[in-house]
Design a protein around this motif. Structure first.
Motif, mmCIF file in Angstrom:
data_model
loop_
_atom_site.group_PDB
_atom_site.id
_atom_site.type_symbol
_atom_site.label_atom_id
_atom_site.label_comp_id
_atom_site.label_asym_id
_atom_site.label_seq_id
_atom_site.Cartn_x
_atom_site.Cartn_y
_atom_site.Cartn_z
ATOM 1 N N ASP A 147 -12.447 -1.545 3.007
ATOM 2 C CA ASP A 147 -11.937 -0.957 3.096
ATOM 3 C C ASP A 147 -10.749 -0.584 1.683
ATOM 4 O O ASP A 147 -9.557 -0.414 2.048
ATOM 5 C CB ASP A 147 -10.798 -1.075 4.758
ATOM 6 N N SER A 204 0.020 7.241 1.689
ATOM 7 C CA SER A 204 -0.683 8.265 1.062
ATOM 8 C C SER A 204 0.065 9.680 1.318
ATOM 9 O O SER A 204 0.465 10.644 1.015
ATOM 10 C CB SER A 204 -2.318 9.367 0.256
ATOM 11 N N ASP A 215 -12.306 5.635 3.895
ATOM 12 C CA ASP A 215 -13.045 6.375 3.055
ATOM 13 C C ASP A 215 -14.305 5.345 2.294
ATOM 14 O O ASP A 215 -15.534 6.381 1.746
ATOM 15 C CB ASP A 215 -12.350 7.435 1.961
ATOM 16 N N GLN A 250 0.968 -1.203 -0.201
ATOM 17 C CA GLN A 250 0.192 -0.170 -0.533
ATOM 18 C C GLN A 250 0.982 1.037 -0.133
ATOM 19 O O GLN A 250 1.507 1.331 0.961
ATOM 20 C CB GLN A 250 -0.847 -0.203 1.060
HETATM 21 C C1 LIG Z 1 -2.049 12.269 -2.503
HETATM 22 C C2 LIG Z 1 -2.536 12.870 -1.055
HETATM 23 C C3 LIG Z 1 -1.889 12.989 0.052
HETATM 24 C C4 LIG Z 1 -2.823 13.344 1.259
HETATM 25 N N1 LIG Z 1 -2.307 13.095 2.460
HETATM 26 C C5 LIG Z 1 -3.249 13.541 3.967
HETATM 27 C C6 LIG Z 1 -2.868 13.462 4.980
HETATM 28 O O1 LIG Z 1 -1.021 14.169 4.981
HETATM 29 N N2 LIG Z 1 -3.628 13.375 5.441
HETATM 30 C C7 LIG Z 1 -4.483 12.559 5.734
HETATM 31 O O2 LIG Z 1 -5.807 12.161 7.202
HETATM 32 N N3 LIG Z 1 -5.421 12.177 4.462
HETATM 33 C C8 LIG Z 1 -4.639 12.307 3.806
HETATM 34 N N4 LIG Z 1 -4.938 12.208 1.968
HETATM 35 C C9 LIG Z 1 -6.021 11.206 1.801
HETATM 36 C C10 LIG Z 1 -6.296 9.759 2.264
HETATM 37 O O3 LIG Z 1 -5.754 9.316 1.212
HETATM 38 C C11 LIG Z 1 -7.246 8.875 2.394
HETATM 39 O O4 LIG Z 1 -8.128 9.336 3.522
HETATM 40 C C12 LIG Z 1 -6.678 7.522 3.003
HETATM 41 O O5 LIG Z 1 -5.683 7.307 2.009
HETATM 42 C C13 LIG Z 1 -8.201 6.545 3.080
HETATM 43 O O6 LIG Z 1 -7.789 5.609 3.363
HETATM 44 P P1 LIG Z 1 -8.231 4.526 3.353
HETATM 45 O O7 LIG Z 1 -7.833 2.991 3.594
HETATM 46 O O8 LIG Z 1 -9.696 4.325 3.190
HETATM 47 O O9 LIG Z 1 -8.185 4.077 1.718
HETATM 48 P P2 LIG Z 1 -6.852 3.532 0.375
HETATM 49 O O10 LIG Z 1 -5.455 4.511 1.293
HETATM 50 O O11 LIG Z 1 -7.688 4.154 -0.348
HETATM 51 O O12 LIG Z 1 -6.750 2.003 0.853
HETATM 52 C C14 LIG Z 1 -7.437 1.475 -0.421
HETATM 53 C C15 LIG Z 1 -6.515 0.030 -0.030
HETATM 54 O O13 LIG Z 1 -7.880 -0.993 -1.406
HETATM 55 C C16 LIG Z 1 -7.228 -1.496 -2.345
HETATM 56 N N5 LIG Z 1 -8.604 -1.509 -3.472
HETATM 57 C C17 LIG Z 1 -9.321 -0.886 -3.496
HETATM 58 N N6 LIG Z 1 -10.032 -0.882 -4.854
HETATM 59 C C18 LIG Z 1 -10.387 -2.478 -4.483
HETATM 60 C C19 LIG Z 1 -11.054 -3.331 -4.304
HETATM 61 N N7 LIG Z 1 -12.267 -2.954 -5.660
HETATM 62 N N8 LIG Z 1 -11.062 -4.582 -3.892
HETATM 63 C C20 LIG Z 1 -10.148 -4.593 -3.180
HETATM 64 N N9 LIG Z 1 -8.337 -3.811 -3.055
HETATM 65 C C21 LIG Z 1 -9.361 -2.711 -2.976
HETATM 66 C C22 LIG Z 1 -6.314 -0.025 -3.009
HETATM 67 O O14 LIG Z 1 -5.395 -0.700 -3.906
HETATM 68 C C23 LIG Z 1 -5.507 -0.220 -1.721
HETATM 69 O O15 LIG Z 1 -4.269 -0.714 -0.954
HETATM 70 C C24 LIG Z 1 -3.933 12.124 1.372
HETATM 71 C C25 LIG Z 1 -4.320 11.929 -0.516
HETATM 72 C C26 LIG Z 1 -3.954 11.954 -1.316
HETATM 73 C C27 LIG Z 1 -3.872 11.613 -2.572
#
Ligand SMILES: Cc1cc2nc3c(=O)[nH]c(=O)nc-3n(C[C@H](O)[C@H](O)[C@H](O)COP(=O)(O)OP(=O)(O)OC[C@H]3O[C@@H](n4cnc5c(N)ncnc54)[C@H](O)[C@@H]3O)c2cc1C
Length: 387
Positions: free
Chosen positions: A104, A42, A283, A39
């Motif tokens: 997630d 970000s 998210d 992963q």
């Molecule tokens: C450039 C950038 C900088 C950021 N900086 C910050 C920061 O400093 N602080 C902060 O709080 N937030 C930050 N964010 C926001 C943060 O990245 C997101 O809120 C966070 O990644 C959400 O985490 P998550 O676990 O929901 O999903 P994600 O981190 O997006 O992880 C999702 C995972 O699921 C996998 N996946 C996706 N679809 C599927 C599927 N259909 N089946 C199986 N696997 C799948 C993906 O490959 C990934 O590994 C930033 C975002 C970006 C783009």
């Protein structure tokens, strides 16, 4: 034997894998479905783009974590599931039954509806594709006398990335070859943060010579420009998009209760409001009792309570309520060794904020890297881990 299926190796699920490694479950078989062996964190992506980190410094090795937890890792993407049959369907044609499902998978950046976007714009998600696109962008700029680069999105990700890109280009490309511009649909940068944060970032953009177009939305992308909703056309040779994420379509299509945006509705137990054996965090989820902005901070904080409730659900024990924190600390890099902090109504900036951010980010990666694979065993990794 019960089966727990984890969809996505996101910020909450890395905690779940860590918890399973510490407390292995007898009589539960766990499967992780996620497309990549790692992963990309970000929070460190802008630092990678600016040249502060190597890419490998920003990776959480999800497959190593899974192995340590005794969890099988299927490198695939979930495309839907049947809640009645308790079965998940994957992009590679495989299907898996579950007793408890946890989602997630994050938000998506679907540019499909925007004319010209699929041909002429690079979205920030999926991050793996964005990284490749950034590498080719630098080569593109090097090979031409002048390239106009447009970033769309005035949120934290868009602003951090454009400042980081400017730093990268200054280090690798002759001065004057690239013009950078930022288009934002809001009147100020980072709406939702204190006004001081937006002002400080605007000053950073101006100091870096980045053109800034507030209050404009993009209506279409062209090969050499973007058309704004006002009808105005702006010249652009390379477009990057970091607008807010949308919900993937498959949870709603599969019959889960979702909010108006299609994000999975969960209660205080991080449990689907429509299906008691489905949990979601990060998210992709929307907490009906505690709405919060989509952010990595909340996704990370949901990890331990999610892990606890998954174990409780599997053991048939009562679930525990999770109340997310009211405020989150945001640390926004400005390209160099300098960052801006935003917390509630307050903001600060300086090199010390960058050092603070750097420490937090590195500690986050280190926490999940106890069993990081060496280059050698990465090369010898086989597909035999897949179930
Ligand atoms: C450039 C950038 C900088 C950021 N900086 C910050 C920061 O400093 N602080 C902060 O709080 N937030 C930050 N964010 C926001 C943060 O990245 C997101 O809120 C966070 O990644 C959400 O985490 P998550 O676990 O929901 O999903 P994600 O981190 O997006 O992880 C999702 C995972 O699921 C996998 N996946 C996706 N679809 C599927 C599927 N259909 N089946 C199986 N696997 C799948 C993906 O490959 C990934 O590994 C930033 C975002 C970006 C783009």
């Amino acid at each position: 034997m019960k089966r727990l299926v984890l969809l996505g190796g996101g910020h909450s699920h890395v905690h779940v894998l860590d918890a399973l490694a510490q407390r292995p479950l007898a009589s539960v078989e766990t499967l992780l479905v996620s497309p990549h062996p790692h992963q990309v964190y970000s929070g460190m992506l802008p630092g990678w783009l600016a040249g502060h980190y190597r890419l490998r410094d920003c990776l959480i090795h999800v497959d190593a974590l899974a192995r340590r937890a005794g969890v099988a890792h299927r490198r695939a993407t979930a495309i839907g599931f049947d809640p009645a049959a308790q079965r998940v369907f994957c992009s590679d044609g495989a299907a898996f039954d579950y007793d408890v499902l946890s989602i997630d998978t994050g938000a998506v950046l679907d540019l499909g509806a925007l004319p010209g976007a699929s041909q002429h714009a690079l979205p920030v998600r999926p991050i793996e594709r964005f990284i490749q696109g950034c590498n080719s962008l630098v080569e593109h700029v090097r090979a031409r006398p002048r390239t106009i680069i447009t970033f769309v999105g005035g949120g934290a990700a868009g602003v951090e990335l454009i400042l980081a890109l400017r730093r990268r280009l200054r280090r690798h490309v002759r001065e004057g070859r690239a013009v950078l511009q930022l288009i934002s649909s809001s009147a100020s940068l980072l709406p939702g943060h204190p006004a001081g944060v937006g002002r400080r970032l605007e000053a950073q953009l101006a100091a870096c010579g980045i053109l800034y177009y507030p209050d404009r939305s993009v209506a279409a992308f062209l090969p050499d420009g973007v058309i704004l909703h006002t009808g105005e056309e702006i010249e652009s040779n390379f477009n990057l998009v970091a607008t807010g994420g949308a919900a993937p379509p498959w949870p709603k299509r599969s019959g889960l209760a979702t909010d108006a945006g299609g994000f999975i509705s969960v209660n205080g137990f991080l449990q689907s409001t429509s299906h008691a054996n489905v949990f979601a965090a990060g998210d992709v989820a929307s907490m009906v009792d505690h709405p919060r902005p989509k952010s990595g901070v909340y996704a990370v904080r949901a990890g331990p309570p999610l892990a606890d409730n998954l174990l409780r659900a599997l053991a048939g024990r009562p679930l525990k309520r999770h109340a997310p924190q009211q405020r989150a600390l945001y640390l926004i890099g400005t390209g160099g060794h300098h960052a801006i902090a935003s917390w509630g109504p307050f903001s600060w900036q300086g090199r010390w904020v960058w050092r603070w951010k750097d420490r937090i980010d590195r500690a986050f990666i280190a926490r999940f890297s106890r069993d990081t694979p060496t280059e050698a065993n990465l090369l010898h990794r086989s597909e035999s881990e897949s179930p």
